[in-house]
Design a protein around this motif. Sequence first.
Motif, PDB file in Angstrom:
ATOM      1  N   SER A   2       0.824  -1.203   0.000  1.00  0.00           N
ATOM      2  CA  SER A   2       0.000   0.000   0.000  1.00  0.00           C
ATOM      3  C   SER A   2       0.858   1.254   0.000  1.00  0.00           C
ATOM      4  CB  SER A   2      -0.912   0.005   1.221  1.00  0.00           C
ATOM      5  OG  SER A   2      -0.127   0.042   2.387  1.00  0.00           O
ATOM      6  N   LYS A   3       0.317   2.301  -0.606  1.00  0.00           N
ATOM      7  CA  LYS A   3       1.032   3.576  -0.685  1.00  0.00           C
ATOM      8  C   LYS A   3       0.555   4.483   0.432  1.00  0.00           C
ATOM      9  CE  LYS A   3       1.732   3.261  -5.635  1.00  0.00           C
ATOM     10  NZ  LYS A   3       1.537   3.904  -6.931  1.00  0.00           N
ATOM     11  N   VAL A   4       1.006   4.182   1.657  1.00  0.00           N
ATOM     12  CA  VAL A   4       0.626   4.943   2.838  1.00  0.00           C
ATOM     13  C   VAL A   4       1.895   5.295   3.608  1.00  0.00           C
ATOM     14  CG1 VAL A   4      -0.673   4.897   5.006  1.00  0.00           C
ATOM     15  CG2 VAL A   4      -1.578   3.744   2.999  1.00  0.00           C
ATOM     16  N   LYS A  10      -0.584   9.551   5.661  1.00  0.00           N
ATOM     17  CA  LYS A  10      -1.131  10.075   4.416  1.00  0.00           C
ATOM     18  C   LYS A  10      -1.274   8.953   3.394  1.00  0.00           C
ATOM     19  CE  LYS A  10       0.302  14.842   4.484  1.00  0.00           C
ATOM     20  NZ  LYS A  10       0.751  15.929   3.633  1.00  0.00           N
ATOM     21  N   LYS A  11      -2.361   9.002   2.591  1.00  0.00           N
ATOM     22  CA  LYS A  11      -2.563   8.028   1.532  1.00  0.00           C
ATOM     23  C   LYS A  11      -3.153   8.720   0.311  1.00  0.00           C
ATOM     24  CE  LYS A  11      -6.669   6.573   4.017  1.00  0.00           C
ATOM     25  NZ  LYS A  11      -7.313   5.479   4.693  1.00  0.00           N
ATOM     26  N   LEU A  33       6.045   9.186  -1.818  1.00  0.00           N
ATOM     27  CA  LEU A  33       6.663   8.256  -0.865  1.00  0.00           C
ATOM     28  C   LEU A  33       8.080   7.889  -1.277  1.00  0.00           C
ATOM     29  CD1 LEU A  33       3.970   5.580  -0.028  1.00  0.00           C
ATOM     30  CD2 LEU A  33       4.907   7.301   1.469  1.00  0.00           C
ATOM     31  N   SER A  34       8.914   7.653  -0.280  1.00  0.00           N
ATOM     32  CA  SER A  34      10.231   7.072  -0.518  1.00  0.00           C
ATOM     33  C   SER A  34      10.547   6.135   0.636  1.00  0.00           C
ATOM     34  CB  SER A  34      11.298   8.152  -0.655  1.00  0.00           C
ATOM     35  OG  SER A  34      11.332   8.943   0.495  1.00  0.00           O
ATOM     36  N   THR A  48      13.478   0.468   8.589  1.00  0.00           N
ATOM     37  CA  THR A  48      13.141   0.903   7.235  1.00  0.00           C
ATOM     38  C   THR A  48      11.686   1.351   7.230  1.00  0.00           C
ATOM     39  OG1 THR A  48      14.697  -0.676   6.310  1.00  0.00           O
ATOM     40  CG2 THR A  48      13.040   0.236   4.817  1.00  0.00           C
ATOM     41  N   LEU A  49      11.451   2.578   6.788  1.00  0.00           N
ATOM     42  CA  LEU A  49      10.107   3.147   6.766  1.00  0.00           C
ATOM     43  C   LEU A  49       9.786   3.701   5.388  1.00  0.00           C
ATOM     44  CD1 LEU A  49      10.227   5.240  10.057  1.00  0.00           C
ATOM     45  CD2 LEU A  49       9.053   3.079   9.735  1.00  0.00           C
ATOM     46  N   LYS A  50       8.502   3.629   5.013  1.00  0.00           N
ATOM     47  CA  LYS A  50       8.021   4.329   3.824  1.00  0.00           C
ATOM     48  C   LYS A  50       7.480   5.672   4.295  1.00  0.00           C
ATOM     49  CE  LYS A  50       5.242   1.174   2.280  1.00  0.00           C
ATOM     50  NZ  LYS A  50       4.222   0.537   1.470  1.00  0.00           N
TER      51      LYS A  50
END
Length: 78
Positions: A2-4, A10-11, A33-34, A48-50
């Motif tokens: 998921s892109k969160v 935030k998403k 995101l990175s 490690t975090l997005k």
Amino acid sequence: MSKVCEITGKKAMFGNNVSFSINKTKRRFDVNLSKKRFYIPEEDRWVTLKVTSKALKSINKKGISAVIKEARAKGLVK
């Protein structure tokens, strides 16, 4: 995957593409995101975090420990 953002929560948002003739089609506003590794000295480990670019700015300003503590209080990070 998921892109969160794991810090701010935030998403993706949804909206419309609007053409010149005002035809509307659905579109998606993705998050900036990175994937980033951070060292937490209190826990003596790497994480490690997005994260979004806004979260990176707040990490640079407040420090990773303070930001993770706030995110755990909100329930975003385990």
